[in-house]
Design an enzyme around this catalytic site. Structure first.
Site: not given
Ligand code: GLN
Length: 543
Positions: A391, A517, A519
């Protein structure tokens, strides 16, 4: 109405952090091992609608379900330990309940009545429980009540479960209470008084516990059990020892089974207690206990001081390590304090000193510590150290690549510099993607198609996958060709929007980042392929 689903309510007493979530997940796993099906609900007494708006410092990680609910991290344990398919219905908060009741009141649904905690709030709580119990074909619904008995906030939840016991009776309802039996004297004598007080408090609210799960530093001796049994009004065999486990949370189901937890639960309902069949779990535990290799992974983030902020990442790394017969050593690196301040951006010096085999950059929000992460990525890319970005980890990797390979020196994300001339990461609204409605986060499962011949395609061994998201920003598509011309491979794409889901480098031993994600979908019995392969590569590069 499903007339057979049985309810198991789990409350906690004495103090918080006794492991209610993990013991609930463990019970679920054991009941499945006896051949039963189930679902699990967490009820949280806070007024927030969900933990999505809470700082990880307040609440640990926000766990995301397949349907995009931002939930308590206990749901992560439920999904890792059991086969229950959880949705937004499995995470209930006081905020949601009040929001629903007040919305109905404003609509005039209560026809002039005074709206009260009992029955309106408690009825809404009960409705949510019966909704899940009835919508699925399950033998058990496990319900974990957050907080500690005696808290003002949890009283409506306790009242609701009292009513359900009254309505359905003993044969369909079981009340488990998790308490603490501390050892405070030098001789290590165990003290039952806090448990007695906690049960008294619960009884004042109309709940008589059927099973007491007693957290203690060793198995309760006979005299303590009989004392608790006498004062708390339940058979001795229903006083179960929940002994501290120092090695791994995955040892907890075994310990609870040895102390008779699952059989006592089944006995309460008059169900047969056949042999426990958990072959895959047993295989995982055996490998976990007998590692043949070692691997040292650095997690470079900003909530490193907190045990729970990257909980699912740490667990997925363990699953990946066990899949490779390896013992995992996690080195937690604070990108701001350690890399930016202490090592003045010299990531190489830090990682060399720490003797790490692979680097993982987890998700995050806001610009604190971002330059430290970029320094870590730069090091990993140049030195051939396996890098796994998730992410925000993907977004910072794209920035590093744009700056140092594509030569766009001021490349940045609009999140960190809203006026940047070269926003390689930006909000979807700015990207004129017609299908996108805009305004909120991309949450929950989206399809990702893998580029044929890519590493990620080979790792997944399938052409596409559904993976969970929680972010607002995306790779800016107009920069895609520049990034690709310079060697970055966009190897995972969302077919509906064309958004970049995975990037990788062909020439590097292991350099893969995902916008989603992975995970959240890793389990001990089913390690996520990306985590397993990242660990495999980290072990090999070491050699
Ligand atoms: N801050 C980034 C976004 O909003 C990544 C978010 C995250 O890593 N969950 O896209």
């Amino acid at each position: 109405m499903n007339e057979t689903t049985k309810f198991i309510f789990i409350t906690g007493g004495v103090c918080s952090s006794l492991g209610k979530g993990i013991s609930t997940a463990s019970l679920g796993m054991l009941l499945e091992g006896h051949g039963y099906t189930l679902s699990v609900i967490k009820m949280d007494p806070y007024i927030n609608i969900d933990p999505g708006t809470m700082s990880p410092f307040q609440h640990g990680e926000v766990y995301v379900t397949e349907d995009g609910a931002e939930t308590d991290l206990d749901l992560g344990y439920y999904e890792r330990f059991t086969n229950a398919k959880l949705t937004k219905k499995n995470s209930v908060s006081t905020g949601q309940i009040y929001h629903e009741v007040i919305t109905r009141e404003r609509r005039g649904d209560y026809l002039g009545k005074t709206v009260q905690v009992i029955p309106h709030i408690t009825n809404e709580i009960k409705k949510r429980l019966f909704d899940v119990a009835n919508s699925e074909d399950i033998d058990f619904l496990l319900v974990e009540i957050g907080g500690t008995v005696g808290d003002i906030e949890s009283i409506p939840f306790i009242e609701a479960i009292r009513q359900i016991r009254h309505e359905l009776g003993r044969s369909r309802v079981l009340n488990v209470h998790l308490t603490l039996v501390p050892s405070i004297t030098v001789a290590g004598e165990q003290k039952s008084k806090p448990t007695q007080h906690s049960v008294k408090e619960l009884m004042e609210l109309g709940i008589i516990p059927d099973i007491l799960l007693c957290r203690s530093n060793r198995v309760l001796p006979e005299d303590i059990r009989s004392k608790i049994s006498l004062f708390c009004n339940l058979p001795e065999e229903n006083v179960i020892s929940a002994v501290d486990i120092m090695d791994s949370i995955y040892e907890i189901p075994d310990m609870l089974h040895d102390n008779g937890y699952d059989t006592t639960v089944l006995k309460h309902f008059g169900l047969k207690t056949g042999a426990l069949k958990i072959p895959e779990w047993k295989k995982f535990i055996t490998t976990l206990r007998n590692p043949k290799k070692k691997v040292r992974i650095a997690v470079v983030g900003k909530y490193i001081s907190l045990q729970d902020a990257y909980r699912s990442i740490y667990e997925a790394l363990i699953h990946g390590a066990v899949a490779n017969d390896a013992e995992l050593d996690i080195v937690r690196i604070d990108s701001e304090e350690d890399i930016e301040k202490k090592y003045k951006g010299n990531a190489k010096a830090l990682f060399t000193k720490e003797k790490i085999n692979g680097i993982l950059i987890p998700g995050g929000f806001g610009n604190r510590g971002v330059e430290g992460k970029i320094a870590a990525i730069h090091f990993a890319r140049n030195e051939g150290i396996p890098l796994f970005g998730i992410c925000l980890g993907l977004q910072t990797t794209v920035i590093e690549f744009a700056r140092n390979v594509c030569g766009i020196k001021d490349a940045n994300s609009r999140e960190f510099n809203p006026t940047t001339k070269n926003p390689v990461i930006s909000l979807l609204e700015e990207q004129e993607i017609v299908e996108y409605k805009g305004g909120t986060m991309r949450l929950g499962a989206y399809q990702c198609n893998f580029l044929e011949g890519s590493k990620v395609h080979a790792i997944y061994k399938q052409p596409s996958a559904m993976e969970r998201h929680r972010h607002r920003f995306e790779v800016t598509l107009k920069f895609r060709s520049t990034l690709e011309e310079n060697g970055l491979i966009c190897s995972g794409i969302n077919p509906q929007t064309g958004l970049v889901e995975v990037i990788e480098l062909g020439t590097h031993p292991w350099f893969i980042c995902t916008q989603y994600h992975p995970e959240f979908k890793s389990k001990p019995t089913k390690p996520h392929p990306l985590f397993a392969d990242f660990i495999r590569a980290s072990i090999n590069v070491k050699k």
